[in-house]
Structures are given as structure tokens and as C-alpha cells.
Design a protein around this motif. Sequence first.
Motif, PDB file in Angstrom:
ATOM      1  N   LEU A 253      55.302  11.007  36.858  1.00 18.28           N
ATOM      2  CA  LEU A 253      54.569  11.757  37.881  1.00 18.28           C
ATOM      3  C   LEU A 253      54.626  11.042  39.228  1.00 18.28           C
ATOM      4  N   GLU A 254      54.582   9.711  39.209  1.00 21.26           N
ATOM      5  CA  GLU A 254      54.708   8.950  40.459  1.00 21.26           C
ATOM      6  C   GLU A 254      56.035   9.274  41.138  1.00 21.26           C
ATOM      7  N   TRP A 255      57.097   9.344  40.337  1.00 21.03           N
ATOM      8  CA  TRP A 255      58.429   9.603  40.895  1.00 21.03           C
ATOM      9  C   TRP A 255      58.477  10.968  41.578  1.00 21.03           C
ATOM     10  N   ILE A 256      57.901  11.978  40.917  1.00 21.15           N
ATOM     11  CA  ILE A 256      57.889  13.318  41.515  1.00 21.15           C
ATOM     12  C   ILE A 256      57.130  13.299  42.834  1.00 21.15           C
ATOM     13  N   VAL A 257      55.957  12.647  42.825  1.00 20.31           N
ATOM     14  CA  VAL A 257      55.145  12.589  44.044  1.00 20.31           C
ATOM     15  C   VAL A 257      55.869  11.814  45.143  1.00 20.31           C
ATOM     16  N   TYR A 258      56.554  10.725  44.783  1.00 20.62           N
ATOM     17  CA  TYR A 258      57.271   9.939  45.784  1.00 20.62           C
ATOM     18  C   TYR A 258      58.427  10.730  46.399  1.00 20.62           C
ATOM     19  N   CYS A 259      59.123  11.511  45.582  1.00 22.74           N
ATOM     20  CA  CYS A 259      60.213  12.336  46.119  1.00 22.74           C
ATOM     21  C   CYS A 259      59.676  13.323  47.154  1.00 22.74           C
ATOM     22  N   VAL A 260      58.528  13.919  46.864  1.00 22.51           N
ATOM     23  CA  VAL A 260      57.910  14.834  47.825  1.00 22.51           C
ATOM     24  C   VAL A 260      57.418  14.061  49.045  1.00 22.51           C
ATOM     25  N   THR A 261      56.808  12.900  48.804  1.00 22.54           N
ATOM     26  CA  THR A 261      56.264  12.088  49.895  1.00 22.54           C
ATOM     27  C   THR A 261      57.325  11.746  50.926  1.00 22.54           C
ATOM     28  N   TRP A 262      58.476  11.265  50.452  1.00 23.36           N
ATOM     29  CA  TRP A 262      59.549  10.853  51.360  1.00 23.36           C
ATOM     30  C   TRP A 262      60.549  11.970  51.625  1.00 23.36           C
ATOM     31  N   TRP A 263      60.361  13.093  50.940  1.00 22.63           N
ATOM     32  CA  TRP A 263      61.166  14.300  51.130  1.00 22.63           C
ATOM     33  C   TRP A 263      62.657  14.036  50.932  1.00 22.63           C
ATOM     34  N   GLU A 264      62.955  13.299  49.875  1.00 27.32           N
ATOM     35  CA  GLU A 264      64.337  13.072  49.475  1.00 27.32           C
ATOM     36  C   GLU A 264      64.369  12.548  48.042  1.00 27.32           C
ATOM     37  N   TRP A 265      65.553  12.564  47.470  1.00 29.00           N
ATOM     38  CA  TRP A 265      65.728  12.104  46.099  1.00 29.00           C
ATOM     39  C   TRP A 265      65.629  10.592  46.069  1.00 29.00           C
ATOM     40  N   ILE A 266      64.737  10.057  45.241  1.00 27.18           N
ATOM     41  CA  ILE A 266      64.500   8.623  45.174  1.00 27.18           C
ATOM     42  C   ILE A 266      65.036   8.079  43.854  1.00 27.18           C
ATOM     43  N   PRO A 267      65.803   7.000  43.873  1.00 24.73           N
ATOM     44  CA  PRO A 267      66.299   6.415  42.620  1.00 24.73           C
ATOM     45  C   PRO A 267      65.127   5.997  41.725  1.00 24.73           C
ATOM     46  N   ILE A 268      65.244   6.295  40.442  1.00 22.29           N
ATOM     47  CA  ILE A 268      64.176   5.944  39.513  1.00 22.29           C
ATOM     48  C   ILE A 268      64.604   4.874  38.525  1.00 22.29           C
ATOM     49  N   ARG A 269      65.885   4.787  38.210  1.00 21.04           N
ATOM     50  CA  ARG A 269      66.342   3.793  37.264  1.00 21.04           C
ATOM     51  C   ARG A 269      66.279   2.400  37.882  1.00 21.04           C
ATOM     52  N   VAL A 270      65.967   1.376  37.075  1.00 26.08           N
ATOM     53  CA  VAL A 270      65.844   0.017  37.588  1.00 26.08           C
ATOM     54  C   VAL A 270      67.173  -0.528  38.063  1.00 26.08           C
ATOM     55  N   THR A 271      68.275   0.074  37.635  1.00 30.03           N
ATOM     56  CA  THR A 271      69.590  -0.383  38.062  1.00 30.03           C
ATOM     57  C   THR A 271      69.985   0.197  39.407  1.00 30.03           C
ATOM     58  N   ALA A 272      69.200   1.159  39.886  1.00 25.14           N
ATOM     59  CA  ALA A 272      69.536   1.784  41.161  1.00 25.14           C
ATOM     60  C   ALA A 272      69.260   0.833  42.312  1.00 25.14           C
ATOM     61  N   LYS A 273      70.045   0.948  43.366  1.00 21.46           N
ATOM     62  CA  LYS A 273      69.859   0.092  44.531  1.00 21.46           C
ATOM     63  C   LYS A 273      68.806   0.697  45.442  1.00 21.46           C
ATOM     64  N   GLY A 274      67.938  -0.176  45.950  1.00 25.99           N
ATOM     65  CA  GLY A 274      66.908   0.284  46.877  1.00 25.99           C
ATOM     66  C   GLY A 274      65.711   0.845  46.155  1.00 25.99           C
ATOM     67  N   GLU A 275      64.573   0.752  46.778  1.00 26.54           N
ATOM     68  CA  GLU A 275      63.348   1.300  46.186  1.00 26.54           C
ATOM     69  C   GLU A 275      62.480   1.842  47.286  1.00 26.54           C
ATOM     70  N   PHE A 276      62.098   3.095  47.173  1.00 30.22           N
ATOM     71  CA  PHE A 276      61.200   3.702  48.137  1.00 30.22           C
ATOM     72  C   PHE A 276      59.809   3.650  47.539  1.00 30.22           C
ATOM     73  N   TYR A 277      59.054   2.680  47.980  1.00 30.58           N
ATOM     74  CA  TYR A 277      57.807   2.347  47.293  1.00 30.58           C
ATOM     75  C   TYR A 277      56.616   2.845  48.076  1.00 30.58           C
ATOM     76  N   SER A 278      55.701   3.474  47.402  1.00 35.55           N
ATOM     77  CA  SER A 278      54.397   3.775  48.000  1.00 35.55           C
ATOM     78  C   SER A 278      53.360   3.664  46.910  1.00 35.55           C
ATOM     79  N   GLU A 279      52.169   3.257  47.282  1.00 35.02           N
ATOM     80  CA  GLU A 279      51.116   2.990  46.300  1.00 35.02           C
ATOM     81  C   GLU A 279      50.381   4.263  45.930  1.00 35.02           C
ATOM     82  N   LEU A 280      49.949   4.331  44.677  1.00 37.43           N
ATOM     83  CA  LEU A 280      49.020   5.373  44.241  1.00 37.43           C
ATOM     84  C   LEU A 280      47.916   4.711  43.444  1.00 37.43           C
TER      85      LEU A 280
END
Length: 334
Positions: free
Chosen positions: A307-334
Motif C-alpha cells: 500500500l505504501e508503494w501505491i501511495v508513493y507512486c501517486v504522491t510523486w506521480w510516477e512509477w517508483i521502483p519497489i524491488r530492493v535491487t532497483a536503483k534509486g529510492e523515492f522515499y516519503s514517510e507514512l
Amino acid sequence: MQSDVHARIPELDAARGFALCGLLVVETWQITDMSATIAPGVMDPTRHLLSVVFEGRFLPIFAFLFGIGFGLLLDQAAERAARPRLVLARQLAALAVVGLIHHWFQPDEVLLPYAVVGLVIVLPSAGLPRWTLLTLGLLGTAGVAALLGGGLGLAPGLFLLGLVAVRFRLPQTLNERTWQIALIFVIAAPLAVLTTTWEYRVPYLDLLGSSAPAVAGLTGALAYLTGLLLLLRTPAGRPVTEMLAPMGRMTLTNYVFATGLILFAGERLHLSGSTDYGAVLLSAAGIAVIQMAVSLLWSYWFRHGPLEWIVYCVTWWEWIPIRVTAKGEFYSEL
């Protein structure tokens, strides 16, 4: 959008996990509609004891940490977006949708009211000076508790206090504030004992008209939170953090899915209408252990809860990598 990583704050994640564990006890008797009395006007003694230990103590921590999360997101959005408040508005809108769906299964859930309070109170207040925010936050917590009672009415003030805590850089400098946390705990702990005794002695039929539960809840929440932060600085702190932090990193997911687990356990334990509060403790402990284990396993493969991932994608209005092997992290607190 920049790809720099904003590291999470382990103490805050552990505090979120701690709040979730405490909320499980109260949510169990709320969701399963258990009886609070053994006779007209006579509260069940076990329920009475659990009420002054759990009820009203963990929801303020939960709300305060949400306020901190909103403040940290605004700071991060200021670095990455031209309109930081729009980023927060999208997160609050996504949170409202999750809360609206959750409300069908748990009418007393807090996500939808939190989203509304965030849109109505936090967004317009974000530009105010920090001392003004502090004054409004204190009035909105202590004043509301003393005059109007607790519950969701405390959320606006607690959100503002969380927001101003970020303005004063308290979450980011927790490691440097041990003596300050200890001082607050030394003051809050005896106050919590005194106000809890006051609440315990108020007759059941008078509780709704008394400010005792709200005042005792706030002082208890402050003592619990500062006590936990001090515990995390001891040798026992590392294993406690390792248990609670993964759960806290998936606050939204764990909070919502706890409802399903409570309904499942409540039906099999026949909690509806009963006063079997021993079963409540066992059920809450079991759910907490399950969520800790699942959260830890999930964190091995994924950066965010589902659910955090879905909310973060909406928050930043783009597809956010979710796998730990993905480069970069778009982080926001909930």
C-alpha cells in the motif's frame, strides 16, 4: 526528479511499529464489538485495566508520527518538485482513497479522517512560522484534551506538532537529544501515573463527560514514546528496533490488513459481545508477531510495503521502483 536516497530514521520506524502493536489491542475490542460492562454501568475489570494502559495512549503517537511524516515529505518535495504542497496533497488524496475503502470494513478507522485533517489543516498551515505552528499545535492538543476530550479531535494539534518537530529538526537529530528525551520522560512518567490514576477512578458512566481519558492518554503517550526512545539507546535497543522497525516501515499496509486479521481471529475466538479480554491480548500479540515476521521477510525483497508503494507512486506521480535491487529510492514517510 532526483534519485538521491533519503534514509529512513530507524527510531521513527520502531516508534511506528510500537504504536501499531498498542493499537491492535484497542482495535480488537472495537472491531469485534466486545462488551465493556458486566452489569449496567459496571465496567469489566480487565477491560478497565486495559483501557487505562492502551486506550488513548497509542493513537496520539500514531497521529504525531503522521505529522512528522508529512513534514519530512514537504522537506523532500521542496528539493525535488516545484510545488511541494501539491506533492503532499496527492499523498493525502491517495490516503483518503485507502481510508475510504478501509472504512467499509472498519468504521472507526483513522486514515480517512487523517487525510481530511491533513488537507484542511496541514496544507494551509505549512507556510506558517514554526513558533506559530508550535503554539497552535499545543493549543490543539492540550487545550482540546482539557476542554473537549480526546480521540480524533486531537489529530489536528498532533499533526501540527509533528510538522513543527521537523521544522526544529528534532527527528533528524534524535541521536543528539538523549538527555532532552530523558528529561521529558522524567517529567511525563509521573504525570502519566497521576493522570492514569485519575482516569481509573472516574466512574464508567462519567467517562464520556470527563477530560480524564484524554489528558491521561496524552501524558501516557508522551511517557510511552520517550520511554521507547530511551530503550532504543540501551543494549536491548538493537533487537527491539530490528523487531519493530520493519513493521513500522509498512505502517499503512499493516494498519489496514490488521483489520482483516482481527475479524478472522475474532470470529474464531467468538469475541463479539463477550468480555474475554485475555483472548484479546493473545490475539493482538499473535497478530503483532505475524506482522513483524511478514514485514521483515517483505523487506528482504521490496523497498516499500504494497500500500505504501501505491501511495508513493501517486504522491510523486510516477512509477517508483519497489524491488530492493532497483536503483534509486523515492522515499516519503507514512
